[in-house]
Design a protein around this motif. Structure first.
Motif, PDB file in Angstrom:
ATOM      1  N   ASN A  28       0.919  -1.074   0.129  1.00 34.98           N
ATOM      2  CA  ASN A  28       0.046   0.163  -0.064  1.00 34.98           C
ATOM      3  C   ASN A  28       0.889   1.193  -0.085  1.00 34.98           C
ATOM      4  OD1 ASN A  28      -2.249  -1.918   0.295  1.00 34.98           O
ATOM      5  ND2 ASN A  28      -3.255  -0.368   1.619  1.00 34.98           N
ATOM      6  N   VAL A  29       2.074   1.113   0.447  1.00 36.26           N
ATOM      7  CA  VAL A  29       2.807   2.364   0.597  1.00 36.26           C
ATOM      8  C   VAL A  29       4.312   2.360   0.465  1.00 36.26           C
ATOM      9  CG1 VAL A  29       2.830   2.385   3.151  1.00 36.26           C
ATOM     10  CG2 VAL A  29       3.028   4.445   1.944  1.00 36.26           C
ATOM     11  N   SER A  30       5.013   2.719   0.253  1.00 38.08           N
ATOM     12  CA  SER A  30       6.543   2.868   0.069  1.00 38.08           C
ATOM     13  C   SER A  30       7.265   4.314   0.058  1.00 38.08           C
ATOM     14  CB  SER A  30       6.932   2.191  -1.140  1.00 38.08           C
ATOM     15  OG  SER A  30       6.906   2.997  -2.424  1.00 38.08           O
ATOM     16  N   LEU A  31       8.654   4.193   0.227  1.00 35.70           N
ATOM     17  CA  LEU A  31       9.301   5.533   0.146  1.00 35.70           C
ATOM     18  C   LEU A  31       9.348   6.024  -1.526  1.00 35.70           C
ATOM     19  CD1 LEU A  31      12.661   4.755   1.849  1.00 35.70           C
ATOM     20  CD2 LEU A  31      11.046   6.385   2.568  1.00 35.70           C
ATOM     21  N   GLY A  32       9.007   4.926  -2.385  1.00 29.12           N
ATOM     22  CA  GLY A  32       9.116   5.551  -3.824  1.00 29.12           C
ATOM     23  C   GLY A  32       7.378   5.757  -3.966  1.00 29.12           C
ATOM     24  N   GLY A  33       6.552   6.427  -3.247  1.00 29.82           N
ATOM     25  CA  GLY A  33       5.442   7.027  -3.390  1.00 29.82           C
ATOM     26  C   GLY A  33       4.960   8.325  -2.979  1.00 29.82           C
ATOM     27  N   ASP A  34       3.921   8.817  -3.211  1.00 31.10           N
ATOM     28  CA  ASP A  34       3.189  10.018  -2.998  1.00 31.10           C
ATOM     29  C   ASP A  34       2.754  10.269  -1.652  1.00 31.10           C
ATOM     30  OD1 ASP A  34       4.157  10.870  -5.549  1.00 31.10           O
ATOM     31  OD2 ASP A  34       2.103  10.881  -6.509  1.00 31.10           O
ATOM     32  N   LEU A 326      -2.999  12.372   7.044  1.00 29.08           N
ATOM     33  CA  LEU A 326      -1.790  11.956   5.991  1.00 29.08           C
ATOM     34  C   LEU A 326      -1.991  10.765   5.142  1.00 29.08           C
ATOM     35  CD1 LEU A 326       2.000  12.056   6.674  1.00 29.08           C
ATOM     36  CD2 LEU A 326       1.117  10.008   5.633  1.00 29.08           C
ATOM     37  N   ILE A 327      -2.194  11.135   3.766  1.00 25.05           N
ATOM     38  CA  ILE A 327      -2.623  10.095   2.901  1.00 25.05           C
ATOM     39  C   ILE A 327      -1.222   9.630   2.192  1.00 25.05           C
ATOM     40  CG2 ILE A 327      -4.164   8.978   1.495  1.00 25.05           C
ATOM     41  CD1 ILE A 327      -5.465  10.180   4.108  1.00 25.05           C
ATOM     42  N   GLN A 328      -0.718   8.482   2.175  1.00 28.71           N
ATOM     43  CA  GLN A 328       0.313   8.258   1.277  1.00 28.71           C
ATOM     44  C   GLN A 328       0.127   6.682   0.786  1.00 28.71           C
ATOM     45  OE1 GLN A 328       3.716   9.259   3.731  1.00 28.71           O
ATOM     46  NE2 GLN A 328       5.352   8.153   2.236  1.00 28.71           N
ATOM     47  N   SER A 329       0.977   6.719  -0.578  1.00 28.18           N
ATOM     48  CA  SER A 329       0.421   5.736  -1.676  1.00 28.18           C
ATOM     49  C   SER A 329       1.388   4.989  -2.335  1.00 28.18           C
ATOM     50  CB  SER A 329      -0.912   6.214  -2.246  1.00 28.18           C
ATOM     51  OG  SER A 329      -1.440   5.283  -3.398  1.00 28.18           O
ATOM     52  N   VAL A 330       1.089   3.875  -2.953  1.00 29.82           N
ATOM     53  CA  VAL A 330       1.797   3.396  -3.936  1.00 29.82           C
ATOM     54  C   VAL A 330       0.791   3.059  -5.284  1.00 29.82           C
ATOM     55  CG1 VAL A 330       3.807   2.229  -2.914  1.00 29.82           C
ATOM     56  CG2 VAL A 330       1.504   1.119  -3.567  1.00 29.82           C
ATOM     57  N   PHE A 331      -0.170   3.411  -4.944  1.00 31.89           N
ATOM     58  CA  PHE A 331      -1.490   3.199  -5.898  1.00 31.89           C
ATOM     59  C   PHE A 331      -2.090   1.886  -6.053  1.00 31.89           C
ATOM     60  CE2 PHE A 331      -3.683   4.398 -10.292  1.00 31.89           C
ATOM     61  CZ  PHE A 331      -4.629   4.815  -9.682  1.00 31.89           C
TER      62      PHE A 331
END
Length: 499
Positions: A28-34, A326-331
């Motif tokens: 669901n989430v990573s350092l490589g996301g938004d 806070l919402i963070q994502s990998v899409f």
């Protein structure tokens, strides 16, 4: 809670939690996301931090059409836009974080190095046939199928390369991800996979800090994120519902409520894009009443797979007046599927949200941000914090948040509001289309009757299914007492404490 007890505030707590989630919840989430977030400071001001990344400066829509046809793929290097999350954390810190940057990231580094037990949702996604093709990549398989062994719930997930990246970030700061050695490595890796991204794309990227979109609704001021995100869908739904006089929107008025949501979705799909490229009128998107021409559709004749995975939502608040959604994502699940073996960074696939249609305002262009699903929400009453709302749930995020908020305003506790059955219009689960309605099986009989009276044939899914969103909230009473709740559909938790 550790961040709070170490003397931190809601900003520190949200960043520490987000960093840990990039380690333990990589589907669901990573350092490589938004990242997109709302932040309230003790002076009562609410701001939006939009750290959604842009396409490469060399993005070539003609070449992408020649390669992919009418639309971008779901995974692969052509879906990778610049990851904005790390600079998003840095932007949030400037509002008044108390803990040292290195301290906020230490738990994430520790868990990546020593291992964290595989969560139930992560285990399910690793075993999902829809994600099986990702294991064809050696780099992906080495992390998520170590030594050829399938990871199951409770098994340790150890990521030594990612631990070293966190160590570098702790030592050299967030800018190293954009104009330092980590940036150089990331650009080299992505270009080796065929990306057009350059060091200049990383160096020049900065999050936007802007005023949120806000409306007055039944005594509350409801704030959400402006375009390129879909926050306007929630705000226009609440406004149209009030103007149309819909009563009991989650009961006898459910069909009318969902029809407003459907029309909002239609506007989103047609008009939502990066406003820096023109053509996006946010106030006009928020305005508007009930559109009777928005018609529900039936169920499709065959399966229609929906990307799984998505996002994490974090809600944090403190007694000093700071609050963060806070919402963070990998899409999609595991994003693009690309994992750099040197840094351990998994890259998102947010670029698949771009259009290749030249007539679309969301057509891909150099350094343009794609239309985004991330939707942080916060409410205030006379300037005083009332609700911090966050969720995952893809295109359904505004509807999930709206239902949680309406239940809260109807007297539900935080736990009751996030646990109650949901109904979502749009392509939310496998088998759903843009016009169909999905309901959880324990939806009230009154609500089901309202849908039947409107000739809606819903797709029924089990109660508390993962695909109907993971909402996490903080509610604040008039006397300042806080209550927190985490969605039973998720692996999350909630806590309140005096520190």
């Amino acid at each position: 809670m550790r961040a709070y007890r170490d003397g931190g505030n809601a900003i520190d707590a949200a960043i520490a939690a987000a960093a840990v989630l990039t380690v333990v919840y990589p589907h669901n989430v990573s350092l490589g996301g938004d990242l997109v977030a709302l932040i309230r400071t003790p002076n009562g001001v609410v701001r939006c931090v939009n750290a959604s990344g842009w396409a490469a400066g060399g993005a070539d829509v003609v070449g992408l059409r020649a390669k992919h046809g009418r639309q971008l793929p779901a995974t692969g290097v052509d879906t990778v836009t610049l990851p904005g999350g790390v600079r998003g954390w840095a932007a949030l810190r400037r509002f008044g974080a108390r803990l040292a940057w290195a301290g906020c990231l230490e738990p994430a580094e520790h868990l990546a190095r020593s291992g964290a037990p595989v969560a139930l949702s992560l285990a399910a996604h690793l075993g999902d046939a829809q994600n099986a093709a990702l294991f064809a990549s050696t780099d992906f398989a080495e992390v998520f199928r170590p030594e050829g062994r399938d990871l199951r719930a409770g098994d340790p997930l150890i990521q030594p390369a990612l631990a070293e990246t966190f160590a570098a970030l702790r030592q050299r700061g967030p800018d190293d991800f954009y104009d330092g050695s980590l940036a150089a490595r990331t650009v080299a890796y992505l270009r080796s996979q065929g990306s057009a991204v350059t060091t200049a794309d990383f160096e020049r990227f900065q999050p936007e800090v802007v005023a949120p979109l806000s409306i007055d609704f039944d005594g509350l001021r409801v704030h959400s994120s402006p375009p390129n995100t879909q926050g306007f869908v929630l705000l226009r739904t609440l406004r149209a519902m009030a103007e149309s006089g819909i009563r009991h929107p989650l009961g006898a008025g459910l069909a009318a409520f969902l029809r407003i949501c459907l029309h909002g979705n239609m506007l989103r799909d047609k008009y939502l894009a990066d406003p820096r490229y023109g053509g996006v009128d946010a106030p006009a998107l928020v305005a508007g009443g009930l559109d009777q021409s928005a018609e529900f559709g039936g169920l499709p004749p065959g399966p229609s797979p929906i990307p799984r995975g998505d996002t994490v939502g974090i809600a944090a608040a403190d007694d000093d007046g700071y609050a963060v959604s806070l919402i963070q994502s990998v899409f999609g699940a595991f994003g693009s599927g690309l994992v750099d073996p040197v840094t351990g960074v998994l890259f998102h696939n947010r670029g698949t949200g771009f259009s290749l249609d030249p007539a679309s305002p969301n057509v891909i262009a150099p350094r343009k941000r794609p239309a985004h699903t991330l939707t942080p929400v916060m409410t205030t009453r006379d300037g005083v914090l009332s609700h911090v709302l966050s969720t995952m749930g893809g295109q359904g995020q505004p509807q999930i948040l709206g239902q949680v908020l309406l239940r809260a305003m109807g007297g539900a506790t935080a736990e009751e509001a996030v646990s109650a059955a949901r109904a979502i219009v749009g392509a939310q689960v496998d088998g759903a289309t843009a016009e169909s309605v999905t309901i959880e099986q324990d939806l009230s009989e009154r609500a089901k009757s309202a849908l039947a009276a409107a000739r809606v044939e819903p797709l029924v899914v089990p109660s508390h299914t993962d695909h109907m969103g993971h909402a996490n909230v903080v509610f604040v009473d008039g006397d300042g007492t806080m209550a927190a709740a985490s969605d039973p559909r998720s692996d999350g938790s909630a806590a309140t404490d005096r520190y």
